[in-house]
Motif scaffolding. Structure first.
Motif, PDB file in Angstrom:
ATOM      1  N   LEU A  18       0.856  -1.177   0.000  1.00  0.00           N
ATOM      2  CA  LEU A  18       0.000   0.000   0.000  1.00  0.00           C
ATOM      3  C   LEU A  18       0.893   1.227   0.000  1.00  0.00           C
ATOM      4  CD1 LEU A  18      -2.802  -0.750   2.637  1.00  0.00           C
ATOM      5  CD2 LEU A  18      -3.128  -0.495   0.181  1.00  0.00           C
ATOM      6  N   ARG A  19       0.376   2.314  -0.541  1.00  0.00           N
ATOM      7  CA  ARG A  19       1.088   3.581  -0.493  1.00  0.00           C
ATOM      8  C   ARG A  19       0.190   4.607   0.169  1.00  0.00           C
ATOM      9  NH1 ARG A  19       2.548   8.027  -5.080  1.00  0.00           N
ATOM     10  NH2 ARG A  19       4.615   8.652  -4.323  1.00  0.00           N
ATOM     11  N   LEU A  20       0.641   5.111   1.295  1.00  0.00           N
ATOM     12  CA  LEU A  20      -0.099   6.148   2.002  1.00  0.00           C
ATOM     13  C   LEU A  20       0.403   7.519   1.564  1.00  0.00           C
ATOM     14  CD1 LEU A  20      -0.146   4.724   5.638  1.00  0.00           C
ATOM     15  CD2 LEU A  20      -1.686   4.224   3.729  1.00  0.00           C
ATOM     16  N   SER A  21      -0.510   8.470   1.509  1.00  0.00           N
ATOM     17  CA  SER A  21      -0.169   9.851   1.214  1.00  0.00           C
ATOM     18  C   SER A  21      -0.691  10.732   2.332  1.00  0.00           C
ATOM     19  CB  SER A  21      -0.802  10.299  -0.106  1.00  0.00           C
ATOM     20  OG  SER A  21      -0.346   9.526  -1.185  1.00  0.00           O
ATOM     21  N   CYS A  22      -0.019  11.843   2.536  1.00  0.00           N
ATOM     22  CA  CYS A  22      -0.460  12.820   3.521  1.00  0.00           C
ATOM     23  C   CYS A  22      -0.275  14.201   2.922  1.00  0.00           C
ATOM     24  CB  CYS A  22       0.327  12.686   4.809  1.00  0.00           C
ATOM     25  SG  CYS A  22      -0.030  13.964   6.035  1.00  0.00           S
ATOM     26  N   ALA A  23      -1.382  14.842   2.629  1.00  0.00           N
ATOM     27  CA  ALA A  23      -1.353  16.187   2.058  1.00  0.00           C
ATOM     28  C   ALA A  23      -1.484  17.213   3.170  1.00  0.00           C
ATOM     29  CB  ALA A  23      -2.491  16.343   1.055  1.00  0.00           C
ATOM     30  N   VAL A  24      -0.591  18.188   3.154  1.00  0.00           N
ATOM     31  CA  VAL A  24      -0.565  19.220   4.186  1.00  0.00           C
ATOM     32  C   VAL A  24      -1.046  20.540   3.593  1.00  0.00           C
ATOM     33  CG1 VAL A  24       0.842  20.439   5.879  1.00  0.00           C
ATOM     34  CG2 VAL A  24       1.400  18.082   5.254  1.00  0.00           C
ATOM     35  N   ILE A  29       5.647  22.981   4.185  1.00  0.00           N
ATOM     36  CA  ILE A  29       6.355  21.941   4.919  1.00  0.00           C
ATOM     37  C   ILE A  29       7.835  21.855   4.596  1.00  0.00           C
ATOM     38  CG2 ILE A  29       4.261  20.549   5.050  1.00  0.00           C
ATOM     39  CD1 ILE A  29       5.571  18.727   2.886  1.00  0.00           C
ATOM     40  N   SER A  30       8.319  22.775   3.777  1.00  0.00           N
ATOM     41  CA  SER A  30       9.679  22.608   3.258  1.00  0.00           C
ATOM     42  C   SER A  30      10.727  22.563   4.354  1.00  0.00           C
ATOM     43  CB  SER A  30       9.991  23.716   2.259  1.00  0.00           C
ATOM     44  OG  SER A  30       9.864  24.977   2.880  1.00  0.00           O
ATOM     45  N   LYS A  31      10.433  23.127   5.533  1.00  0.00           N
ATOM     46  CA  LYS A  31      11.415  23.099   6.617  1.00  0.00           C
ATOM     47  C   LYS A  31      11.018  22.155   7.742  1.00  0.00           C
ATOM     48  CE  LYS A  31      14.117  26.116   4.743  1.00  0.00           C
ATOM     49  NZ  LYS A  31      15.434  25.680   4.207  1.00  0.00           N
ATOM     50  N   ASP A  32       9.964  21.385   7.535  1.00  0.00           N
ATOM     51  CA  ASP A  32       9.474  20.494   8.578  1.00  0.00           C
ATOM     52  C   ASP A  32      10.090  19.106   8.486  1.00  0.00           C
ATOM     53  OD1 ASP A  32       6.006  21.646   8.630  1.00  0.00           O
ATOM     54  OD2 ASP A  32       7.786  22.348   9.684  1.00  0.00           O
ATOM     55  N   VAL A  33      10.199  18.488   9.633  1.00  0.00           N
ATOM     56  CA  VAL A  33      10.404  17.047   9.692  1.00  0.00           C
ATOM     57  C   VAL A  33       9.007  16.420   9.600  1.00  0.00           C
ATOM     58  CG1 VAL A  33      11.157  15.123  11.135  1.00  0.00           C
ATOM     59  CG2 VAL A  33      12.461  17.276  11.117  1.00  0.00           C
ATOM     60  N   LEU A  34       8.874  15.436   8.762  1.00  0.00           N
ATOM     61  CA  LEU A  34       7.584  14.769   8.596  1.00  0.00           C
ATOM     62  C   LEU A  34       7.702  13.321   9.046  1.00  0.00           C
ATOM     63  CD1 LEU A  34       6.646  16.199   5.102  1.00  0.00           C
ATOM     64  CD2 LEU A  34       5.793  16.939   7.328  1.00  0.00           C
ATOM     65  N   GLY A  35       6.712  12.877   9.769  1.00  0.00           N
ATOM     66  CA  GLY A  35       6.769  11.532  10.314  1.00  0.00           C
ATOM     67  C   GLY A  35       5.493  10.755  10.098  1.00  0.00           C
ATOM     68  N   TRP A  36       5.630   9.453  10.211  1.00  0.00           N
ATOM     69  CA  TRP A  36       4.472   8.544  10.223  1.00  0.00           C
ATOM     70  C   TRP A  36       4.501   7.763  11.537  1.00  0.00           C
ATOM     71  CZ3 TRP A  36       0.492   8.386   6.839  1.00  0.00           C
ATOM     72  CH2 TRP A  36       0.665   8.979   5.586  1.00  0.00           C
ATOM     73  N   ASN A  74       8.040  18.317  -1.574  1.00  0.00           N
ATOM     74  CA  ASN A  74       7.775  19.627  -0.979  1.00  0.00           C
ATOM     75  C   ASN A  74       6.966  20.525  -1.914  1.00  0.00           C
ATOM     76  OD1 ASN A  74       9.099  18.885   1.343  1.00  0.00           O
ATOM     77  ND2 ASN A  74      11.009  19.920   0.823  1.00  0.00           N
ATOM     78  N   ALA A  75       7.121  20.325  -3.199  1.00  0.00           N
ATOM     79  CA  ALA A  75       6.359  21.134  -4.145  1.00  0.00           C
ATOM     80  C   ALA A  75       4.863  20.839  -4.043  1.00  0.00           C
ATOM     81  CB  ALA A  75       6.843  20.875  -5.561  1.00  0.00           C
ATOM     82  N   LYS A  76       4.544  19.608  -3.668  1.00  0.00           N
ATOM     83  CA  LYS A  76       3.141  19.210  -3.502  1.00  0.00           C
ATOM     84  C   LYS A  76       2.707  19.232  -2.042  1.00  0.00           C
ATOM     85  CE  LYS A  76       2.996  16.245  -7.602  1.00  0.00           C
ATOM     86  NZ  LYS A  76       2.734  14.876  -8.126  1.00  0.00           N
TER      87      LYS A  76
END
Length: 122
Positions: A18-24, A29-36, A74-76
């Motif tokens: 499966l592929r999960l996506s998370c739209a912000v 978000i370009s400077k954020d750490v992103l986690g699951w 990051n562009a999306k």
């Protein structure tokens, strides 16, 4: 306001993908750490993976290392979690989160999505 919306969850057989996506939205978000993270029935929420703002560095829980891949666009304003070789023990609600610390602790993340259910049948 900041919103994180996960998608891509579902029911899959063991060994599947499966592929999960998370739209912000509401935040760049370009400077954020992103986690699951994930929460299995009857268990506490646990760390799955994070990715640095540049996307160069990633970190995984031992339980998913070699099977899951985190990436970001990051562009999306989107982060992804590709999950391969799924096991029944991967069954959980999966959450994405945004923060500014390199951490596997959910307390270091400021923004959270509502979660998406992943169910792996044996």
């Amino acid at each position: 306001q900041v919103q994180l919306v996960e998608s891509g969850g579902g029911l899959v057989q063991a060994g599947g993908s499966l592929r999960l996506s998370c739209a912000v939205s509401g935040r760049t978000i370009s400077k954020d750490v992103l986690g699951w993270f994930r929460r299995a029935p009857g268990k506490e929420r646990e760390f799955v993976a994070f990715i640095t703002w540049s996307g160069v560095s990633t970190y995984y829980a031992d339980s998913v290392k070699g099977r899951f891949t985190i990436s970001r666009d990051n562009a999306k304003n989107t982060v992804y979690l590709q999950m391969n070789s799924l096991k029944p023990e991967d069954t959980a609600v999966y959450y994405c989160a945004a923060g500014n610390s390199l951490s596997s602790s959910d307390r270091r993340y400021d923004y959270w999505g509502q979660g998406t259910q992943v169910t792996v049948s044996s």
